[in-house]
Design a protein around this motif. Sequence first.
Motif, short mmCIF file in Angstrom:
data_model
loop_
_atom_site.label_atom_id
_atom_site.label_comp_id
_atom_site.label_asym_id
_atom_site.label_seq_id
_atom_site.Cartn_x
_atom_site.Cartn_y
_atom_site.Cartn_z
N VAL A 128 -73.16 15.65 -36.69
CA VAL A 128 -72.00 14.78 -36.48
C VAL A 128 -71.13 14.95 -37.71
N ALA A 129 -69.97 15.57 -37.53
CA ALA A 129 -69.11 15.88 -38.67
C ALA A 129 -67.71 15.31 -38.46
N CYS A 130 -66.93 15.35 -39.54
CA CYS A 130 -65.54 14.87 -39.47
C CYS A 130 -64.65 15.98 -38.92
N CYS A 131 -63.48 15.60 -38.42
CA CYS A 131 -62.50 16.58 -37.94
C CYS A 131 -61.84 17.34 -39.09
N VAL A 151 -63.00 11.63 -36.21
CA VAL A 151 -62.38 11.13 -37.45
C VAL A 151 -63.40 10.29 -38.22
N ALA A 152 -63.73 10.72 -39.42
CA ALA A 152 -64.66 10.04 -40.35
C ALA A 152 -66.12 10.15 -39.93
N ASN A 153 -66.44 11.11 -39.08
CA ASN A 153 -67.84 11.39 -38.69
C ASN A 153 -68.66 10.12 -38.42
N ILE A 154 -68.13 9.31 -37.51
CA ILE A 154 -68.76 8.01 -37.21
C ILE A 154 -69.68 8.13 -35.99
N VAL A 155 -70.86 7.55 -36.10
CA VAL A 155 -71.68 7.29 -34.90
C VAL A 155 -71.40 5.85 -34.50
N PRO A 156 -70.82 5.62 -33.33
CA PRO A 156 -70.50 4.25 -32.93
C PRO A 156 -71.77 3.51 -32.53
N PRO A 157 -71.67 2.18 -32.39
CA PRO A 157 -72.83 1.44 -31.90
C PRO A 157 -73.17 1.84 -30.46
N TYR A 158 -74.41 1.57 -30.06
CA TYR A 158 -74.84 1.85 -28.69
C TYR A 158 -74.19 0.84 -27.76
N LEU A 188 -72.96 14.28 -41.27
CA LEU A 188 -72.32 14.99 -42.39
C LEU A 188 -71.03 14.30 -42.81
N GLY A 189 -71.11 13.52 -43.89
CA GLY A 189 -69.91 12.90 -44.45
C GLY A 189 -69.29 13.83 -45.49
N HIS A 190 -68.16 13.41 -46.03
CA HIS A 190 -67.53 14.27 -47.04
C HIS A 190 -66.59 13.48 -47.94
N SER A 191 -66.24 14.10 -49.06
CA SER A 191 -65.32 13.48 -50.02
C SER A 191 -63.89 13.52 -49.48
N GLN A 192 -63.04 12.69 -50.03
CA GLN A 192 -61.59 12.68 -49.72
C GLN A 192 -61.31 12.54 -48.23
N CYS A 193 -62.10 11.74 -47.56
CA CYS A 193 -61.96 11.63 -46.09
C CYS A 193 -60.74 10.77 -45.72
N GLY A 194 -59.84 11.35 -44.96
CA GLY A 194 -58.64 10.63 -44.55
C GLY A 194 -58.95 9.45 -43.65
N GLY A 195 -60.01 9.57 -42.85
CA GLY A 195 -60.40 8.47 -41.96
C GLY A 195 -60.92 7.29 -42.76
N ILE A 196 -61.71 7.56 -43.78
CA ILE A 196 -62.21 6.48 -44.64
C ILE A 196 -61.04 5.85 -45.41
N PHE A 215 -54.70 5.05 -32.31
CA PHE A 215 -56.14 5.15 -32.09
C PHE A 215 -56.98 5.19 -33.37
N ILE A 216 -56.39 5.63 -34.47
CA ILE A 216 -57.21 5.88 -35.67
C ILE A 216 -57.74 4.58 -36.25
N ALA A 217 -56.87 3.59 -36.45
CA ALA A 217 -57.32 2.33 -37.05
C ALA A 217 -58.41 1.65 -36.21
N PRO A 218 -58.23 1.53 -34.89
CA PRO A 218 -59.32 0.91 -34.11
C PRO A 218 -60.62 1.72 -34.18
N TRP A 219 -60.49 3.05 -34.22
CA TRP A 219 -61.70 3.89 -34.26
C TRP A 219 -62.45 3.67 -35.58
N VAL A 220 -61.75 3.79 -36.71
CA VAL A 220 -62.47 3.70 -37.99
C VAL A 220 -62.94 2.27 -38.27
N SER A 221 -62.35 1.28 -37.56
CA SER A 221 -62.79 -0.11 -37.78
C SER A 221 -64.20 -0.35 -37.24
N ILE A 222 -64.79 0.64 -36.60
CA ILE A 222 -66.22 0.56 -36.24
C ILE A 222 -67.04 0.34 -37.51
#
Length: 209
Positions: free
Chosen positions: A48-51, A74-81, A109-117, A131-138
């Motif tokens: 699971v990686a970032c874009c 975006v931000a290599n997130i695994v959402p809740p089940y 796989l996370g990473h430095s300087q992530c725009g999503g974070i 879509f980005i703000a609601p997605w990363v707010s997970i």
Amino acid sequence: MKNLGILTGTTMDIQEGYQRFRRKYALGDRSIMAGLSQVGQKPQIMVVACCDARVDPALILQCDPGDLFVVRNVANIVPPYTCDKGHHGVSAALEFGICFLKVKHLILLGHSQCGGIQALINRESLGENDFIAPWVSIINKDRFNLHDPDACAKLALEQSFQNCKQFPWIQKPFMQKTLSIHLWFFDIRTGCIFTHNAEKQGETRWIPL
Ligand SMILES: [Zn+2]
């Protein structure tokens, strides 16, 4: 930096890259691609990686086609089940990799300087978006040190790991030790990967691979 020949109509790097790919992997009856088309995909590892364009798992790990089953977001997130009738692309990819391909390793796989974070800890950093703000707010940022985005990215990885364990078909093989889950953090500047050691605390928790 690759040029986009398809867009400009001139002879371009990505077309040369495509020809190199074909020569290396696809030409001839005994090529890797011909073999994969016969036997299908049997990857042992899911990522699971970032874009982020700088964080390509197959390139970083120098893998061949067929080696990695990858989902990027975006931000290599695994959402809740959340088992409803919604459109859960990341969860569907996890289900495919774990239940049907039966991968042995799941790498977050996370990473430095992530725009999503960055968008998560500072909404103004990106501006208006659909879509980005609601997605990363997970990711719950309550424990975040907002001055250290890379530390936030590491904490976000731990949250994704906790979310993984809500999925019954991840929890079961994980508990039975037929599936290993790895938390990795890729530092863009040095190209180094750091792995998460659950037994240590703070920054010492992350040790070079
Ligand atoms: Zn990122």
